[in-house]
Design a protein around this motif. Structure first.
Motif, PDB file in Angstrom:
ATOM      1  N   LEU A   9       0.837  -1.221   0.000  1.00  0.00           N
ATOM      2  CA  LEU A   9       0.000   0.000   0.000  1.00  0.00           C
ATOM      3  C   LEU A   9       0.864   1.260   0.000  1.00  0.00           C
ATOM      4  O   LEU A   9       0.463   2.303  -0.520  1.00  0.00           O
ATOM      5  CB  LEU A   9      -0.895   0.009   1.241  1.00  0.00           C
TER       6      LEU A   9
ATOM      7  N   VAL B 299     -13.773  -8.959   5.011  1.00  0.00           N
ATOM      8  CA  VAL B 299     -13.463  -7.909   5.997  1.00  0.00           C
ATOM      9  C   VAL B 299     -12.827  -6.698   5.306  1.00  0.00           C
ATOM     10  O   VAL B 299     -13.081  -5.548   5.690  1.00  0.00           O
ATOM     11  CB  VAL B 299     -12.531  -8.489   7.107  1.00  0.00           C
ATOM     12  N   PHE B 300     -12.032  -6.944   4.259  1.00  0.00           N
ATOM     13  CA  PHE B 300     -11.275  -5.869   3.597  1.00  0.00           C
ATOM     14  C   PHE B 300     -12.134  -4.669   3.184  1.00  0.00           C
ATOM     15  O   PHE B 300     -11.829  -3.533   3.582  1.00  0.00           O
ATOM     16  CB  PHE B 300     -10.511  -6.434   2.393  1.00  0.00           C
TER      17      PHE B 300
ATOM     18  N   VAL C 213     -13.603  -2.790   6.489  1.00  0.00           N
ATOM     19  CA  VAL C 213     -12.584  -2.072   7.264  1.00  0.00           C
ATOM     20  C   VAL C 213     -11.963  -0.964   6.405  1.00  0.00           C
ATOM     21  O   VAL C 213     -11.751   0.160   6.873  1.00  0.00           O
ATOM     22  CB  VAL C 213     -11.499  -3.062   7.766  1.00  0.00           C
ATOM     23  N   GLY C 214     -11.691  -1.283   5.136  1.00  0.00           N
ATOM     24  CA  GLY C 214     -11.090  -0.298   4.223  1.00  0.00           C
ATOM     25  C   GLY C 214     -11.954   0.947   4.106  1.00  0.00           C
ATOM     26  O   GLY C 214     -11.461   2.067   4.195  1.00  0.00           O
TER      27      GLY C 214
ATOM     28  N   LEU D 103     -11.992   2.982   7.593  1.00  0.00           N
ATOM     29  CA  LEU D 103     -10.739   3.657   7.926  1.00  0.00           C
ATOM     30  C   LEU D 103     -10.449   4.823   6.983  1.00  0.00           C
ATOM     31  O   LEU D 103     -10.060   5.902   7.415  1.00  0.00           O
ATOM     32  CB  LEU D 103      -9.576   2.659   7.884  1.00  0.00           C
ATOM     33  N   THR D 104     -10.639   4.621   5.690  1.00  0.00           N
ATOM     34  CA  THR D 104     -10.275   5.684   4.742  1.00  0.00           C
ATOM     35  C   THR D 104     -11.284   6.840   4.760  1.00  0.00           C
ATOM     36  O   THR D 104     -10.891   7.993   4.705  1.00  0.00           O
ATOM     37  CB  THR D 104     -10.165   5.132   3.307  1.00  0.00           C
TER      38      THR D 104
ATOM     39  N   ILE E 285     -11.036   9.251   7.634  1.00  0.00           N
ATOM     40  CA  ILE E 285      -9.937  10.226   7.487  1.00  0.00           C
ATOM     41  C   ILE E 285     -10.291  11.259   6.415  1.00  0.00           C
ATOM     42  O   ILE E 285     -10.070  12.447   6.592  1.00  0.00           O
ATOM     43  CB  ILE E 285      -8.617   9.488   7.137  1.00  0.00           C
TER      44      ILE E 285
ATOM     45  N   ALA F 288      -3.807  -0.309  -4.788  1.00  0.00           N
ATOM     46  CA  ALA F 288      -3.551   0.646  -3.696  1.00  0.00           C
ATOM     47  C   ALA F 288      -3.562   2.062  -4.263  1.00  0.00           C
ATOM     48  O   ALA F 288      -4.014   2.998  -3.594  1.00  0.00           O
ATOM     49  CB  ALA F 288      -2.206   0.351  -3.052  1.00  0.00           C
TER      50      ALA F 288
ATOM     51  N   ILE G 199      -7.085   3.404  -4.424  1.00  0.00           N
ATOM     52  CA  ILE G 199      -7.537   3.890  -3.111  1.00  0.00           C
ATOM     53  C   ILE G 199      -6.828   5.209  -2.786  1.00  0.00           C
ATOM     54  O   ILE G 199      -7.447   6.183  -2.365  1.00  0.00           O
ATOM     55  CB  ILE G 199      -7.255   2.834  -2.008  1.00  0.00           C
ATOM     56  N   GLY G 200      -5.497   5.229  -3.021  1.00  0.00           N
ATOM     57  CA  GLY G 200      -4.702   6.416  -2.703  1.00  0.00           C
ATOM     58  C   GLY G 200      -5.153   7.645  -3.473  1.00  0.00           C
ATOM     59  O   GLY G 200      -5.290   8.727  -2.891  1.00  0.00           O
TER      60      GLY G 200
ATOM     61  N   VAL H 256      -8.395   8.935  -2.056  1.00  0.00           N
ATOM     62  CA  VAL H 256      -8.160   9.643  -0.785  1.00  0.00           C
ATOM     63  C   VAL H 256      -7.579  11.025  -1.077  1.00  0.00           C
ATOM     64  O   VAL H 256      -8.016  12.035  -0.495  1.00  0.00           O
ATOM     65  CB  VAL H 256      -7.214   8.822   0.133  1.00  0.00           C
TER      66      VAL H 256
END
Lengths: 125, 445
Positions: B164, B265-266, B269-270, B273-274, B277, B428, B431-432, B435
């Motif tokens: 990641l 779960v990914f 939780v992903g 958490l993201t 933030i 990743a 996702i990055g 974000v």
């Protein structure tokens, strides 16, 4: 409700960029932390299940200790074969061909005997 | 002459009598019709944009570079650059609204301001304008993210979560371009929208530019998709320049098998958490992780199948054509302060600057990913070393940049398959970049 005034007329480009990069890195670091924990928990659960299985059946499951023993080419070939297999699934046909007799139902609408314009034909002597 | 021919001639002469009577009107009608044709309204700029559209279509069909994007965008450019007289509600920017000055309170001061109101003489927005609402209001990109989530396997990332960091490092390209755009004279909002090109993610670029700089959306989307198509040309020289021969042949440990529970779960939780933030990235990340849950849950296969095929294809068609059609060569817009007409069309110096910045953004993002992999290797044990070639896959051009890593690695070692490992930083990067878009939206929106 608190409304944050995030737009500052003297917003510093460098500060904003630094802040942005650090937030992205920290968000993804948090994910690394979370998934390292879930990964370890999963490994432990698998080991426990395996131990239970051995205790109840007495059989040791076949485990490949080092996956790197399998050449990368073979892994790539297996992956490609699986991909081709799963992507090319067609409907299975029975391959049985039947010939059905087609029977036309009688209809006066196309009856030759009662139509108005009968074609001429030669009468047999 | 036969008798019947004489009758025909007489009938023809008689039919010309009313035409000659109304000859003047006929000429006027013809003139009016001519003034409305594309030939009468064409300018050299229109032909330049039509040529650009044809190049896009050719690259997609002949070179097969991102054909699913370049062909709809290229054809959209042809549609958007057919010259026409405005007022007939056919253009993509003809939304059936008109601007009127209204007295109102703004920042505590009473004054006149321009307000958009529906114009009764138009029967609603044009068809293209209606389809374009998905881009303007930003609801096409989340739907594409839903499809991406439903088709992406995050196993390689879950099995090796430290990858990641490569996706995070590649986002430096976004912020470097953000600074660069600022120094080239763009406003903060415009610079933020341009910077996201470095994320190499078309839907994210469209989503952010629709919020921060809608007038630059066409140029930003075209730059993002063009460079995504050019990933096989842009990345390899940078990857080779920044790595040694020994680093390029590093063989990575095979990823461990990921359990079904971990895969379920990914996304949950992903998401939590993201988005806790960066809540501004919720529309994109929410749909991405929701799509992935549909895929991994194993009980909603029908929904996942629809999201990754039919729905995704429909949205890709609509987004491609409308973004292409939005790149009009000439677009006159009244200055809100002076009322003077300004050309906000695609053919401007701003578009050229955006193209240049986009190229720099891709290069910086690729270099950052590769350098991060090298940095991580300094702290990793010998058996856990990362092949730095997968660092370039941190830009979220899925799966092209991962494929480039694989091709370059195979060039130096014919038995070294890094594709599976490269998919980790690649997803990743998705996702990055989402974000990063959320952060830019929160700071500049």
């Amino acid at each position: 409700m608190v409304i944050l005034d995030t737009v500052s007329p003297t917003a510093d480009m460098w500060a904003n960029s630094g802040l942005g990069v650090s937030i992205v890195v920290s968000a993804l670091s948090l994910l690394i932390f979370a998934f390292t924990i879930t990964g370890n928990l999963s490994k432990r659960a698998t080991a426990k299940r395996s131990a239970k299985h051995i205790a109840s059946t007495g059989k040791t499951p076949i485990v490949i200790k080092d996956a790197s023993e399998i050449p990368a080419n073979e892994i790539a070939a297996i992956a490609m074969a699986l991909s081709l297999y799963t992507e090319n699934v067609h409907d299975n046909e029975s391959n049985v061909i039947t010939i059905r007799q087609l029977q036309r139902n009688y209809s006066p609408w196309n009856s030759k005997a009662i139509r108005l314009l009968n074609t001429a034909y030669r009468r047999k002597k | 002459m036969k008798q019947s021919h004489k009758y025909y001639l007489l009938a023809l002469l008689l039919s010309l009598v009313p035409m000659s009577t109304y000859a003047a009107d006929f000429g006027n009608t013809l003139n009016r019709f001519w003034s409305m044709t594309g030939f009468a309204n064409a300018t050299p700029q229109h032909f330049i944009m039509i040529a650009v559209g044809l190049i896009f279509i050719s690259l997609g069909i002949i070179k097969k570079w991102e054909p699913l994007l370049l062909v709809p965008i290229g054809f959209g450019m042809l549609i958007g650059n057919v010259p026409f007289l405005t007022g007939f509600q056919v253009g993509i920017y003809e939304n059936g609204m008109t601007q009127v000055a209204m007295d109102g309170l703004q920042n505590g001061i009473v004054g006149s301001q321009m307000v958009n109101v529906p114009d009764p003489k138009f029967n609603g927005p044009s068809v293209l304008s209606t389809l374009y609402q998905g881009v303007i209001n930003g609801w096409y990109p989340p739907l594409i993210f839903l499809g991406i989530g439903a088709m992406t396997d995050f196993s390689s990332l879950i099995s090796n979560p430290k990858l990641l960091l490569l996706g995070a490092a590649a986002q430096i390209g976004i912020f470097a371009t953000f600074i660069g755009a600022h120094y080239l004279g763009f406003t903060d909002q415009e610079a933020g929208a341009i910077g996201i090109i470095g994320g190499a993610d078309g839907p994210t670029a469209i989503f952010l530019s629709s919020k921060l700089a809608p007038h630059l959306m066409g140029a930003i989307a075209i730059a993002a998709y063009s460079y995504m198509a050019l990933v096989p040309l842009i990345q390899p020289p940078i990857m080779k320049m920044l790595t040694t021969k020994n680093e390029r042949v590093i063989r990575m440990k095979a990823p461990r098998q990921v359990s079904k529970t971990e895969k379920i779960v990914f996304p949950v939780v992903g998401l939590l958490l993201t988005t806790f933030i960066a809540p501004s990235a919720m529309p994109l990340l929410g749909m991405l992780f929701f799509g992935n849950l549909l895929k991994e849950s194993g009980v909603t296969e029908r929904l996942a199948e629809t999201a990754r095929t039919a729905l995704m294809n429909v949205v890709v068609i609509l987004i491609g054509v409308t973004v292409g059609a939005s790149t009009q060569a000439v677009k006159w817009v009244a200055d809100p302060e002076t009322g003077e007409l300004i050309n906000k069309g695609f053919l401007s110096w701003d578009s050229l600057k955006i193209a240049l910045l986009g190229c720099i953004a891709f290069a910086v993002a690729t270099a950052s990913g590769v350098c991060m992999a090298k940095l991580m290797n300094l702290f990793l044990k010998k058996e856990n070393k990362i092949n730095p070639l997968i660092g370039s896959a941190g830009v979220s051009a899925v799966p092209d940049s991962a494929r480039v890593s694989q091709d370059v690695a195979l060039h130096y070692d014919k038995n070294n398959h890094v594709l599976m490992h490269a998919m980790g930083p690649n997803v990743a990067g998705v996702i990055g970049s989402a974000v990063a878009a959320g952060i830019l939206l929160a700071i500049l929106g």
